[in-house]
Design an enzyme around this catalytic site. Sequence first.
Site, PDB file in Angstrom:
ATOM      1  N   GLU A  56       0.712  -1.233  -0.095  1.00 42.33           N
ATOM      2  CA  GLU A  56       0.131   0.072   0.122  1.00 42.33           C
ATOM      3  C   GLU A  56       0.780   1.263   0.018  1.00 42.33           C
ATOM      4  O   GLU A  56       0.407   2.470  -0.387  1.00 42.33           O
ATOM      5  CB  GLU A  56      -0.937  -0.210   1.260  1.00 42.33           C
ATOM      6  CG  GLU A  56      -2.092  -1.010   1.049  1.00 42.33           C
ATOM      7  CD  GLU A  56      -2.825  -1.117   2.237  1.00 42.33           C
ATOM      8  OE1 GLU A  56      -4.181  -1.543   2.165  1.00 42.33           O
ATOM      9  OE2 GLU A  56      -2.327  -1.366   3.475  1.00 42.33           O
ATOM     10  N   ASP A  64     -11.518  -6.261  -3.367  1.00 40.74           N
ATOM     11  CA  ASP A  64     -12.433  -7.558  -3.257  1.00 40.74           C
ATOM     12  C   ASP A  64     -13.754  -7.239  -2.831  1.00 40.74           C
ATOM     13  O   ASP A  64     -13.895  -5.955  -2.248  1.00 40.74           O
ATOM     14  CB  ASP A  64     -11.817  -8.706  -2.259  1.00 40.74           C
ATOM     15  CG  ASP A  64     -11.557  -8.265  -0.948  1.00 40.74           C
ATOM     16  OD1 ASP A  64     -10.537  -7.635  -0.452  1.00 40.74           O
ATOM     17  OD2 ASP A  64     -12.429  -8.311  -0.018  1.00 40.74           O
ATOM     18  N   MET A  66      -9.238  -3.303   8.096  1.00 43.52           N
ATOM     19  CA  MET A  66      -8.741  -3.756   9.127  1.00 43.52           C
ATOM     20  C   MET A  66      -8.012  -2.673  10.091  1.00 43.52           C
ATOM     21  O   MET A  66      -7.328  -3.327  11.184  1.00 43.52           O
ATOM     22  CB  MET A  66      -7.610  -5.169   9.101  1.00 43.52           C
ATOM     23  CG  MET A  66      -8.604  -6.268   8.485  1.00 43.52           C
ATOM     24  SD  MET A  66      -7.382  -7.658   7.977  1.00 43.52           S
ATOM     25  CE  MET A  66      -7.028  -8.306   9.627  1.00 43.52           C
ATOM     26  N   GLU A  67      -7.979  -1.404   9.662  1.00 43.74           N
ATOM     27  CA  GLU A  67      -7.036  -0.451  10.227  1.00 43.74           C
ATOM     28  C   GLU A  67      -7.752   0.840  10.380  1.00 43.74           C
ATOM     29  O   GLU A  67      -7.521   1.532  11.429  1.00 43.74           O
ATOM     30  CB  GLU A  67      -5.878  -0.126   9.469  1.00 43.74           C
ATOM     31  CG  GLU A  67      -4.938  -1.457   9.367  1.00 43.74           C
ATOM     32  CD  GLU A  67      -5.401  -2.198   8.166  1.00 43.74           C
ATOM     33  OE1 GLU A  67      -5.929  -1.855   7.359  1.00 43.74           O
ATOM     34  OE2 GLU A  67      -4.867  -3.412   8.407  1.00 43.74           O
ATOM     35  N   GLY A 100     -12.371  -4.114   1.398  1.00 38.00           N
ATOM     36  CA  GLY A 100     -13.398  -4.995   0.891  1.00 38.00           C
ATOM     37  C   GLY A 100     -14.783  -4.197   0.731  1.00 38.00           C
ATOM     38  O   GLY A 100     -14.817  -3.447   1.459  1.00 38.00           O
TER      39      GLY A 100
HETATM   40  C1  3QA Z   1      -5.704  -7.897   4.305  1.00 36.40           C
HETATM   41  C2  3QA Z   1      -5.327  -6.488   4.332  1.00 36.40           C
HETATM   42  C3  3QA Z   1      -5.313  -5.587   5.689  1.00 36.40           C
HETATM   43  O1  3QA Z   1      -4.503  -4.780   6.148  1.00 36.40           O
HETATM   44  C4  3QA Z   1      -6.760  -5.174   5.538  1.00 36.40           C
HETATM   45  C5  3QA Z   1      -6.021  -5.481   3.463  1.00 36.40           C
HETATM   46  C6  3QA Z   1      -9.130  -5.561   1.865  1.00 36.40           C
HETATM   47  N1  3QA Z   1     -10.117  -6.557   1.856  1.00 36.40           N
HETATM   48  C7  3QA Z   1     -10.474  -7.160   2.906  1.00 36.40           C
HETATM   49  C8  3QA Z   1     -11.446  -7.976   3.493  1.00 36.40           C
HETATM   50  N2  3QA Z   1     -11.462  -7.835   4.904  1.00 36.40           N
HETATM   51  C9  3QA Z   1     -10.782  -7.036   5.702  1.00 36.40           C
HETATM   52  N3  3QA Z   1      -9.877  -6.177   5.273  1.00 36.40           N
HETATM   53  C10 3QA Z   1      -9.812  -6.118   3.859  1.00 36.40           C
HETATM   54  N4  3QA Z   1      -6.953  -4.694   4.178  1.00 36.40           N
HETATM   55  C11 3QA Z   1      -4.682  -8.764   5.166  1.00 36.40           C
HETATM   56  S1  3QA Z   1      -4.765 -10.498   4.793  1.00 36.40           S
HETATM   57  C12 3QA Z   1      -3.693 -10.598   3.697  1.00 36.40           C
HETATM   58  C13 3QA Z   1      -2.466 -10.906   3.890  1.00 36.40           C
HETATM   59  O2  3QA Z   1      -1.641 -11.362   3.187  1.00 36.40           O
HETATM   60  C14 3QA Z   1      -8.132  -4.237   3.682  1.00 36.40           C
HETATM   61  C15 3QA Z   1      -8.913  -5.087   3.057  1.00 36.40           C
HETATM   62  N5  3QA Z   1     -12.194  -8.646   2.812  1.00 36.40           N
HETATM   63  C16 3QA Z   1      -0.349 -11.685   3.533  1.00 36.40           C
HETATM   64  C17 3QA Z   1       0.458 -13.107   2.777  1.00 36.40           C
HETATM   65  O3  3QA Z   1       0.119 -14.016   3.376  1.00 36.40           O
END
Ligand code: 3QA
Length: 231
Positions: free
Chosen positions: A13, A197, A173-174, A79
């Site tokens: 990001e 997504d 998530m933040e 998301g």
């Molecule tokens: C997801 C990231 C976290 O910082 C929150 C992306 C996008 N789609 C989401 C969803 N639910 C919750 N949050 C989000 N961000 C971290 S998990 C993947 C990690 O990969 C926003 C977000 N559906 C690491 C490699 O193993």
Amino acid sequence: MKKLAIMGAMEEEIEPLLAHFDNVKVTDFAKNKYYEVTYNGLEIVIAYSKIGKVFASLTASTLIEKFGCDTLLFSGVAGAINPKLKIGDLIIADKLCQHDLDITAFGHPHGFVPGGDVFIETTEKLRDIAKEVAVENSLSVLEGTIATGDQFVHSVERKEFIESTFKADALEMEGASVAVICDSLSVPFFILRAISDTADGGADIDFDEFLKSSAKESADYLIKIVDKLNK
Ligand code: 3QA
């Protein structure tokens, strides 16, 4: 504004943000890296917190209390809940909540603890500037509610709970934890996300496919906002 903080959660990001700057000074602090730049005379500190509310709170607090940032902008992916939001689309948070904060056993609403609020509003002036930038660049941007929790949401059930409980348009998530920190410390802040997504079954597949491109959509718009703020 004297010193600007720009944060994301994941390295992906902030990569497209860092790509805009040269002469980056890196400082190690609290098991993380902080990237300091000067951009058209403006001091900026950039960092990615790592995933989730705890790391995001630590990074936001550090940017403000240790580095002295007086305005904070967040850029990243989310998301979608609102069906109007397609992958790659932009959302500006007008308010945020914590969907996983739950002391409902004691009769309190979801997302509430004594001394806090279910929703925290972002700084209107920053949103207004962002919307001007969107118009000038013919970008379509939705303004709405973002729900935050320490879960990667990938089920229709959880998504519908968040939709019906908070009327949220997107989730991540933040954001709400950054909002708590900035609101508590009276620092103007702005939360921007681009959709990666739709938070249901298959969200993990879409996320992996669209993380980079959506993170760039968010970062490119954020840089335009920084340019406007610095005029
Ligand atoms: C997801 C990231 C976290 O910082 C929150 C992306 C996008 N789609 C989401 C969803 N639910 C919750 N949050 C989000 N961000 C971290 S998990 C993947 C990690 O990969 C926003 C977000 N559906 C690491 C490699 O193993």
